[in-house]
Motif scaffolding. Structure first.
Motif, PDB file in Angstrom:
ATOM      1  N   LEU A   1    -125.329  85.179  -0.332  1.00 34.67           N
ATOM      2  CA  LEU A   1    -125.428  85.230  -1.788  1.00 34.67           C
ATOM      3  C   LEU A   1    -124.134  84.815  -2.456  1.00 34.67           C
ATOM      4  O   LEU A   1    -124.138  84.199  -3.512  1.00 34.67           O
ATOM      5  CB  LEU A   1    -125.823  86.628  -2.257  1.00 34.67           C
ATOM      6  N   SER A   2    -122.991  85.125  -1.821  1.00 36.27           N
ATOM      7  CA  SER A   2    -121.729  84.855  -2.495  1.00 36.27           C
ATOM      8  C   SER A   2    -121.146  83.488  -2.172  1.00 36.27           C
ATOM      9  O   SER A   2    -120.518  82.856  -3.010  1.00 36.27           O
ATOM     10  CB  SER A   2    -120.703  85.934  -2.140  1.00 36.27           C
ATOM     11  N   LYS A   3    -121.377  83.016  -0.938  1.00 33.92           N
ATOM     12  CA  LYS A   3    -120.731  81.787  -0.501  1.00 33.92           C
ATOM     13  C   LYS A   3    -121.214  80.552  -1.249  1.00 33.92           C
ATOM     14  O   LYS A   3    -120.466  79.620  -1.477  1.00 33.92           O
ATOM     15  CB  LYS A   3    -120.962  81.583   0.993  1.00 33.92           C
ATOM     16  N   TRP A   4    -122.474  80.569  -1.547  1.00 37.32           N
ATOM     17  CA  TRP A   4    -123.047  79.412  -2.213  1.00 37.32           C
ATOM     18  C   TRP A   4    -123.460  79.775  -3.637  1.00 37.32           C
ATOM     19  O   TRP A   4    -124.602  79.626  -4.020  1.00 37.32           O
ATOM     20  CB  TRP A   4    -124.253  78.892  -1.438  1.00 37.32           C
ATOM     21  N   VAL A   5    -122.491  80.310  -4.379  1.00 33.57           N
ATOM     22  CA  VAL A   5    -122.792  80.794  -5.726  1.00 33.57           C
ATOM     23  C   VAL A   5    -123.529  79.716  -6.518  1.00 33.57           C
ATOM     24  O   VAL A   5    -123.125  78.556  -6.537  1.00 33.57           O
ATOM     25  CB  VAL A   5    -121.493  81.184  -6.474  1.00 33.57           C
ATOM     26  N   GLY A   6    -124.604  80.120  -7.120  1.00 27.41           N
ATOM     27  CA  GLY A   6    -125.378  79.189  -7.941  1.00 27.41           C
ATOM     28  C   GLY A   6    -126.262  78.280  -7.118  1.00 27.41           C
ATOM     29  O   GLY A   6    -127.072  77.542  -7.649  1.00 27.41           O
ATOM     30  N   ASP A   7    -126.083  78.293  -5.821  1.00 29.93           N
ATOM     31  CA  ASP A   7    -126.902  77.409  -5.003  1.00 29.93           C
ATOM     32  C   ASP A   7    -127.226  78.072  -3.668  1.00 29.93           C
ATOM     33  O   ASP A   7    -127.019  77.510  -2.605  1.00 29.93           O
ATOM     34  CB  ASP A   7    -126.183  76.079  -4.783  1.00 29.93           C
ATOM     35  N   SER A   8    -127.717  79.290  -3.765  1.00 31.15           N
ATOM     36  CA  SER A   8    -127.970  80.056  -2.552  1.00 31.15           C
ATOM     37  C   SER A   8    -129.096  79.468  -1.712  1.00 31.15           C
ATOM     38  O   SER A   8    -129.083  79.587  -0.490  1.00 31.15           O
ATOM     39  CB  SER A   8    -128.318  81.507  -2.898  1.00 31.15           C
ATOM     40  N   GLU A   9    -130.058  78.805  -2.382  1.00 31.59           N
ATOM     41  CA  GLU A   9    -131.145  78.192  -1.609  1.00 31.59           C
ATOM     42  C   GLU A   9    -130.576  77.131  -0.689  1.00 31.59           C
ATOM     43  O   GLU A   9    -131.020  76.952   0.436  1.00 31.59           O
ATOM     44  CB  GLU A   9    -132.182  77.502  -2.513  1.00 31.59           C
ATOM     45  N   LYS A  10    -129.546  76.441  -1.200  1.00 32.50           N
ATOM     46  CA  LYS A  10    -128.927  75.399  -0.390  1.00 32.50           C
ATOM     47  C   LYS A  10    -128.327  76.008   0.874  1.00 32.50           C
ATOM     48  O   LYS A  10    -128.423  75.437   1.956  1.00 32.50           O
ATOM     49  CB  LYS A  10    -127.843  74.681  -1.195  1.00 32.50           C
ATOM     50  N   GLY A  11    -127.733  77.172   0.731  1.00 34.02           N
ATOM     51  CA  GLY A  11    -127.180  77.865   1.880  1.00 34.02           C
ATOM     52  C   GLY A  11    -128.235  78.091   2.952  1.00 34.02           C
ATOM     53  O   GLY A  11    -128.002  77.838   4.131  1.00 34.02           O
ATOM     54  N   VAL A  12    -129.395  78.562   2.542  1.00 29.69           N
ATOM     55  CA  VAL A  12    -130.485  78.816   3.492  1.00 29.69           C
ATOM     56  C   VAL A  12    -130.902  77.510   4.164  1.00 29.69           C
ATOM     57  O   VAL A  12    -131.074  77.450   5.386  1.00 29.69           O
ATOM     58  CB  VAL A  12    -131.700  79.474   2.784  1.00 29.69           C
ATOM     59  N   ARG A  13    -131.042  76.458   3.349  1.00 30.34           N
ATOM     60  CA  ARG A  13    -131.435  75.155   3.924  1.00 30.34           C
ATOM     61  C   ARG A  13    -130.424  74.683   4.957  1.00 30.34           C
ATOM     62  O   ARG A  13    -130.773  74.176   6.016  1.00 30.34           O
ATOM     63  CB  ARG A  13    -131.569  74.092   2.813  1.00 30.34           C
ATOM     64  N   GLU A  14    -129.144  74.849   4.633  1.00 31.80           N
ATOM     65  CA  GLU A  14    -128.078  74.405   5.537  1.00 31.80           C
ATOM     66  C   GLU A  14    -128.129  75.161   6.866  1.00 31.80           C
ATOM     67  O   GLU A  14    -127.904  74.583   7.930  1.00 31.80           O
ATOM     68  CB  GLU A  14    -126.703  74.629   4.916  1.00 31.80           C
ATOM     69  N   VAL A  15    -128.422  76.459   6.792  1.00 32.47           N
ATOM     70  CA  VAL A  15    -128.493  77.270   8.003  1.00 32.47           C
ATOM     71  C   VAL A  15    -129.581  76.725   8.928  1.00 32.47           C
ATOM     72  O   VAL A  15    -129.362  76.524  10.130  1.00 32.47           O
ATOM     73  CB  VAL A  15    -128.767  78.756   7.663  1.00 32.47           C
ATOM     74  N   PHE A  16    -130.742  76.455   8.359  1.00 25.93           N
ATOM     75  CA  PHE A  16    -131.845  75.964   9.187  1.00 25.93           C
ATOM     76  C   PHE A  16    -131.584  74.544   9.701  1.00 25.93           C
ATOM     77  O   PHE A  16    -131.932  74.211  10.831  1.00 25.93           O
ATOM     78  CB  PHE A  16    -133.175  76.039   8.419  1.00 25.93           C
ATOM     79  N   LYS A  17    -130.955  73.738   8.846  1.00 26.31           N
ATOM     80  CA  LYS A  17    -130.642  72.365   9.256  1.00 26.31           C
ATOM     81  C   LYS A  17    -129.686  72.373  10.451  1.00 26.31           C
ATOM     82  O   LYS A  17    -129.898  71.695  11.461  1.00 26.31           O
ATOM     83  CB  LYS A  17    -129.998  71.633   8.066  1.00 26.31           C
ATOM     84  N   LYS A  18    -128.659  73.207  10.313  1.00 23.71           N
ATOM     85  CA  LYS A  18    -127.668  73.317  11.389  1.00 23.71           C
ATOM     86  C   LYS A  18    -128.318  73.864  12.663  1.00 23.71           C
ATOM     87  O   LYS A  18    -128.008  73.416  13.770  1.00 23.71           O
ATOM     88  CB  LYS A  18    -126.541  74.256  10.932  1.00 23.71           C
ATOM     89  N   ALA A  19    -129.215  74.824  12.487  1.00 22.40           N
ATOM     90  CA  ALA A  19    -129.890  75.424  13.645  1.00 22.40           C
ATOM     91  C   ALA A  19    -130.701  74.376  14.400  1.00 22.40           C
ATOM     92  O   ALA A  19    -130.706  74.344  15.627  1.00 22.40           O
ATOM     93  CB  ALA A  19    -130.785  76.569  13.193  1.00 22.40           C
ATOM     94  N   LYS A  20    -131.389  73.512  13.658  1.00 25.55           N
ATOM     95  CA  LYS A  20    -132.186  72.459  14.307  1.00 25.55           C
ATOM     96  C   LYS A  20    -131.276  71.486  15.045  1.00 25.55           C
ATOM     97  O   LYS A  20    -131.554  71.096  16.180  1.00 25.55           O
ATOM     98  CB  LYS A  20    -133.036  71.720  13.280  1.00 25.55           C
ATOM     99  N   GLN A  21    -130.172  71.112  14.390  1.00 25.43           N
ATOM    100  CA  GLN A  21    -129.226  70.177  15.015  1.00 25.43           C
ATOM    101  C   GLN A  21    -128.656  70.736  16.314  1.00 25.43           C
ATOM    102  O   GLN A  21    -128.421  70.007  17.264  1.00 25.43           O
ATOM    103  CB  GLN A  21    -128.058  69.869  14.067  1.00 25.43           C
ATOM    104  N   ALA A  22    -128.409  72.043  16.318  1.00 24.78           N
ATOM    105  CA  ALA A  22    -127.726  72.648  17.468  1.00 24.78           C
ATOM    106  C   ALA A  22    -128.704  73.242  18.484  1.00 24.78           C
ATOM    107  O   ALA A  22    -128.291  73.900  19.427  1.00 24.78           O
ATOM    108  CB  ALA A  22    -126.769  73.732  16.978  1.00 24.78           C
ATOM    109  N   SER A  23    -129.998  73.026  18.290  1.00 21.57           N
ATOM    110  CA  SER A  23    -131.003  73.743  19.080  1.00 21.57           C
ATOM    111  C   SER A  23    -130.854  73.488  20.587  1.00 21.57           C
ATOM    112  O   SER A  23    -130.360  72.431  20.982  1.00 21.57           O
ATOM    113  CB  SER A  23    -132.403  73.357  18.612  1.00 21.57           C
ATOM    114  N   PRO A  24    -131.261  74.444  21.437  1.00 23.25           N
ATOM    115  CA  PRO A  24    -131.874  75.726  21.070  1.00 23.25           C
ATOM    116  C   PRO A  24    -130.894  76.683  20.367  1.00 23.25           C
ATOM    117  O   PRO A  24    -129.740  76.761  20.775  1.00 23.25           O
ATOM    118  CB  PRO A  24    -132.314  76.304  22.420  1.00 23.25           C
ATOM    119  N   THR A  25    -131.395  77.339  19.349  1.00 21.72           N
ATOM    120  CA  THR A  25    -130.533  78.185  18.522  1.00 21.72           C
ATOM    121  C   THR A  25    -131.223  79.504  18.174  1.00 21.72           C
ATOM    122  O   THR A  25    -132.425  79.527  17.943  1.00 21.72           O
ATOM    123  CB  THR A  25    -130.199  77.473  17.180  1.00 21.72           C
ATOM    124  N   VAL A  26    -130.427  80.558  18.151  1.00 24.41           N
ATOM    125  CA  VAL A  26    -130.877  81.829  17.589  1.00 24.41           C
ATOM    126  C   VAL A  26    -130.160  81.992  16.253  1.00 24.41           C
ATOM    127  O   VAL A  26    -128.936  81.927  16.197  1.00 24.41           O
ATOM    128  CB  VAL A  26    -130.537  83.018  18.523  1.00 24.41           C
TER     129      VAL A  26
END
Ligand code: ATP
Length: 268
Positions: free
Chosen positions: A88-113
């Protein structure tokens, strides 16, 4: 700068042996996370889809983070850890982007937990919190990402909370965090196992009996037991920097220091 850079991919070195007790929780995570990541074809063969999201519940210090790291490592997977409030704090004003980035990175680095710690802070019932606008957008984005991972069996999502009661029910529906694993307060056998983990490298005096320590620490969580072991060493070194072993007196002093009100409770 891209928010992507802020998502850290780790390779934890925690193994199942580093987790004392919690046998049922370990087994449930093996089945829900390790098997699908390691043997996706077994699930395909019988036409079932593995659980997408696992919710770990339990009071602080019981080992939820430790379990998530262990299952990632034992699955030969990368590990992305995100704390709810951080998101919530790291991506102030753009928290959805934070979530998208997490999933994008997870796919790139897969297999990922992916591990969402303190999920209740971003996922408390929509419209209930002060900051309900942001929370709602983050929850929605999380749901979108999870619903969109149909084809992804190489990303596993684990969330942790000690407040299951305030989590948005939308997140708990089938296809989301629908597998719940309880991480309980350790019983005596588990406490003994946890003491074993944390005293593994400690030379113990003859008067130290791990079984007895486990008996005397009812109500202690794993984090407390770790603190007791660390404190016993510190107390010993403070008295004698050349000490060769840790004795019972040091452990008893440490137990009282970590939980001062404990002995009163037991005697009552
Ligand atoms: P929180 O809810 O506060 O995040 P948590 O449930 O995630 O807590 P951990 O962070 O996993 O708890 O535990 C903290 C520390 O306590 C661990 O790093 C570990 O050293 C110790 N610990 C907790 N549970 C266990 C256990 N079952 N076996 C061995 N060590 C444990």
């Amino acid at each position: 700068p891209s928010a992507l850079r802020e998502v850290m991919v780790q390779v934890p070195n925690i193994t199942w042996d580093d987790v004392g007790g919690l046998d049922l929780a370990k087994q449930e995570l093996q089945e829900a996370v390790e098997w699908p990541l390691k043997n996706p074809e077994k699930f395909e063969k019988f036409g079932i889809t593995p659980p997408k999201g696992v919710l770990l519940t339990g009071i602080p210090g019981t080992g939820k983070t430790l379990l998530a790291k262990a299952v990632a490592n034992e699955s030969n997977a990368n590990f992305i850890s995100v704390k709810g409030p951080e998101l919530l704090s790291k991506w102030v004003g753009d928290s959805e982007k934070g979530v998208r980035e997490v999933f994008k990175k997870a796919k790139q680095a897969s297999p990922t937990v992916i591990f969402f710690d303190e999920i209740d802070s971003i996922a408390s019932e929509r419209g209930s919190g002060l900051d309900s606008g942001v929370t709602q957008r983050v929850v929605n984005q999380l749901l979108t990402e999870m619903d969109g991972m149909e084809e992804l069996h190489d990303v596993s999502i684990i969330a942790a909370t000690n407040r299951k009661d305030i989590i948005d029910p939308a997140l708990l529906r089938p296809g989301r965090f629908d597998r719940h694993v309880e991480v309980p307060l350790p019983d005596e056998t588990s406490r003994e196992a946890i003491f074993k983990v944390h005293t593994q490298k400690m030379p113990l005096a003859d008067d130290v009996d791990i079984k007895q320590l486990a008996e005397q620490t009812e109500g202690f969580v794993g984090a407390d037991i770790e603190a007791v072991c660390r404190e016993a060493v510190m107390l010993t070194l403070r008295k004698d920097i050349d000490a060769e072993e840790i004795n019972l007196e040091a452990f008893e002093e440490a137990m009282n220091k970590v939980k001062p009100d404990h002995s009163a409770e037991v005697e009552a």
